[in-house]
Design an enzyme around this catalytic site. Structure first.
Site, PDB file in Angstrom:
ATOM      1  N   ASN A 200      -0.956  -3.181  19.501  1.00  0.00           N
ATOM      2  CA  ASN A 200      -0.618  -2.383  18.327  1.00  0.00           C
ATOM      3  C   ASN A 200      -0.666  -3.269  17.081  1.00  0.00           C
ATOM      4  O   ASN A 200      -0.582  -4.497  17.177  1.00  0.00           O
ATOM      5  CB  ASN A 200       0.757  -1.714  18.488  1.00  0.00           C
ATOM      6  N   PRO A 201      -0.820  -2.668  15.894  1.00  0.00           N
ATOM      7  CA  PRO A 201      -0.932  -3.460  14.667  1.00  0.00           C
ATOM      8  C   PRO A 201       0.266  -4.383  14.407  1.00  0.00           C
ATOM      9  O   PRO A 201       0.083  -5.472  13.847  1.00  0.00           O
ATOM     10  CB  PRO A 201      -1.057  -2.394  13.578  1.00  0.00           C
ATOM     11  N   TYR A 202       1.451  -3.961  14.797  1.00  0.00           N
ATOM     12  CA  TYR A 202       2.628  -4.828  14.625  1.00  0.00           C
ATOM     13  C   TYR A 202       2.439  -6.132  15.387  1.00  0.00           C
ATOM     14  O   TYR A 202       2.559  -7.231  14.832  1.00  0.00           O
ATOM     15  CB  TYR A 202       3.888  -4.097  15.094  1.00  0.00           C
ATOM     16  N   GLY A 203       2.115  -6.033  16.669  1.00  0.00           N
ATOM     17  CA  GLY A 203       1.909  -7.229  17.481  1.00  0.00           C
ATOM     18  C   GLY A 203       0.724  -8.049  17.010  1.00  0.00           C
ATOM     19  O   GLY A 203       0.761  -9.288  16.994  1.00  0.00           O
ATOM     20  N   LYS A 206       1.632  -9.991  13.809  1.00  0.00           N
ATOM     21  CA  LYS A 206       2.492 -11.134  14.137  1.00  0.00           C
ATOM     22  C   LYS A 206       1.686 -12.257  14.780  1.00  0.00           C
ATOM     23  O   LYS A 206       1.909 -13.443  14.481  1.00  0.00           O
ATOM     24  CB  LYS A 206       3.621 -10.688  15.064  1.00  0.00           C
TER      25      LYS A 206
END
EC number: 5.1.3.5
Length: 396
Positions: A200-203, A206
């Site tokens: 996902n874009p969050y991971g 990061k």
């Protein structure tokens, strides 16, 4: 040209008295300002002081950042919080200011870390010894809806901070990362050596930030002391009831499951929505490693104390035990004493079935072990704060 005479002898004596009084008051104000820690060269935050470690806490008005700031202040660090309050709470900062009112202990700067001029100014005007970088949007579901926002907020902002650190010679960074960088590993538990394939874009954002940090730390002359902490699902709150989690109402849909459980128990929402019951797990719901925020900030402080120049430490921060969402809901019901209504829905985009840590490395190298591992107890502590703060910290 007309010229105003301030000390005209023809004026009435009482006017002269007013002028003298104004001069005396102005002089007094200047004297008071010069004695304050925020005036010119007397600002203790702008100079290094032997025996005092000055830590910049980005996102220090947020849930985890405020708890980290509390711990640092308790341990006699000097703390500067920078936050734009888009996700944080000024109420949390005010609690800290009331607990530590002494000059030179804590300052708050309202700023957006995406503004390069502001970031450079903050670093130029303050003598930081270390940075704890928490500030970030951090909801998996939201990241799939607004990916560009996540890449800007997480990856780009981290780059700006690194550039400012390099410019001002700040060498120590404790970076708040996430287990979401691993994606869905083929086996459990997760070790730091496992490959990172975020889903996902969050991971992904990061992981990109991690890569930038690591690459920069290897560059000639960087001499960086870096600690990257990949942590799992954070729960709980300050055991003494001073701080808690208070997400903005509009973010409840994307927020942590603990917040949703408490909202359901308080009657703010009609019930709890569990997203996904067809995962390949024992009860069909996701499995997560729930880490108490008090343990988490302890890991940050230990990482800060162990950070060494020209070295990068990467650690998972978790209990090493996975709990299903259904287990979590049962614990929340017991902690709140409320028979929370549960509605089961389809999976949330970008979520993964199972993730929990192997904390062996952090146990051995940082002498850190999770102490608050009773799920019901952690939720009970958080629930006490929620009950006494039904509207969070109030308005900012």
């Amino acid at each position: 040209m007309q010229r105003m005479e301030y000390f005209d002898a023809r004026r009435k004596p009482h006017n002269v008295g007013k002028i003298i009084a104004a001069l005396v008051l102005t002089t007094l104000c200047i004297f008071v300002l010069k004695q304050s820690p925020g005036f010119g060269g007397n600002n203790v935050f702008s100079r290094h002081q032997p025996g005092v470690t000055h830590v910049l806490v980005t996102g220090g008005a947020g849930y985890i950042g405020s708890h980290a700031s509390l711990r640092l202040l308790k341990d006699n660090y000097r703390v500067t919080i920078v936050d734009n309050l888009s996700r944080g709470n000024m109420g949390a900062v005010k609690v800290l200011q009331e607990l530590f009112p002494q000059p030179g202990r804590l300052q708050f700067i309202f700023a957006d870390l995406g503004d390069q001029k502001s970031v450079n100014k903050i670093f130029a005007e303050n003598a930081f010894d270390a940075v704890m970088h928490f500030a970030a949007v951090a909801y998996v579901g939201e990241s799939t809806l607004e990916p560009l926002r996540y890449y800007h907020n997480i990856t780009s902002n981290t780059l700006l901070i690194l550039e400012a650190m390099a410019s001002q010679g700040v060498k120590t960074l404790i970076y708040s990362s996430t287990c979401a960088t691993y994606g869905e590993p083929e086996k459990m538990p997760i070790t730091e050596a496992m490959p990172q394939f975020p889903i996902n874009p969050y991971g992904k954002a990061k992981k990109m930030a991690e890569d930038i940090i690591i690459d920069f730390s290897k560059s000639k002359g960087a001499d960086m002391a870096v600690m990257i902490l990949r942590y799992f699902n954070v729960i709980g709150s300050d055991p003494e009831g001073r701080l808690g989690e208070a997400p903005r109402p509009e973010l409840r849909e994307h927020g942590r499951i603990s917040g949703a459980c408490f909202d359901a128990a308080l009657g703010v929402i009609p019930g709890l929505k569990v997203k996904g019951t067809d995962y390949p797990t024992a009860d069909g719901t996701c499995i997560r490693d729930y880490i108490d925020v008090t343990d988490l900030v302890d890991a940050h402080v230990k990482a800060l104390n162990k950070a060494e120049p020209r070295k990068v430490g990467i650690y998972n921060v978790g209990t090493g035990r996975g709990r299903s969402v259904n287990e979590f809901v049962d614990a929340c019901k017991k902690a709140t004493g409320v028979d929370i209504k549960v509605e089961y829905l389809n999976r949330r985009p970008g979520d993964y079935a199972e993730v929990y840590s192997d904390p062996t490395k952090i146990n051995k190298e940082l002498n850190w072990t999770a102490q608050y591992t009773d799920l019901k107890e952690s939720l009970s502590v958080a629930w006490r704060w929620q009950k006494s703060h039904p509207h969070g910290y109030g308005t900012n």
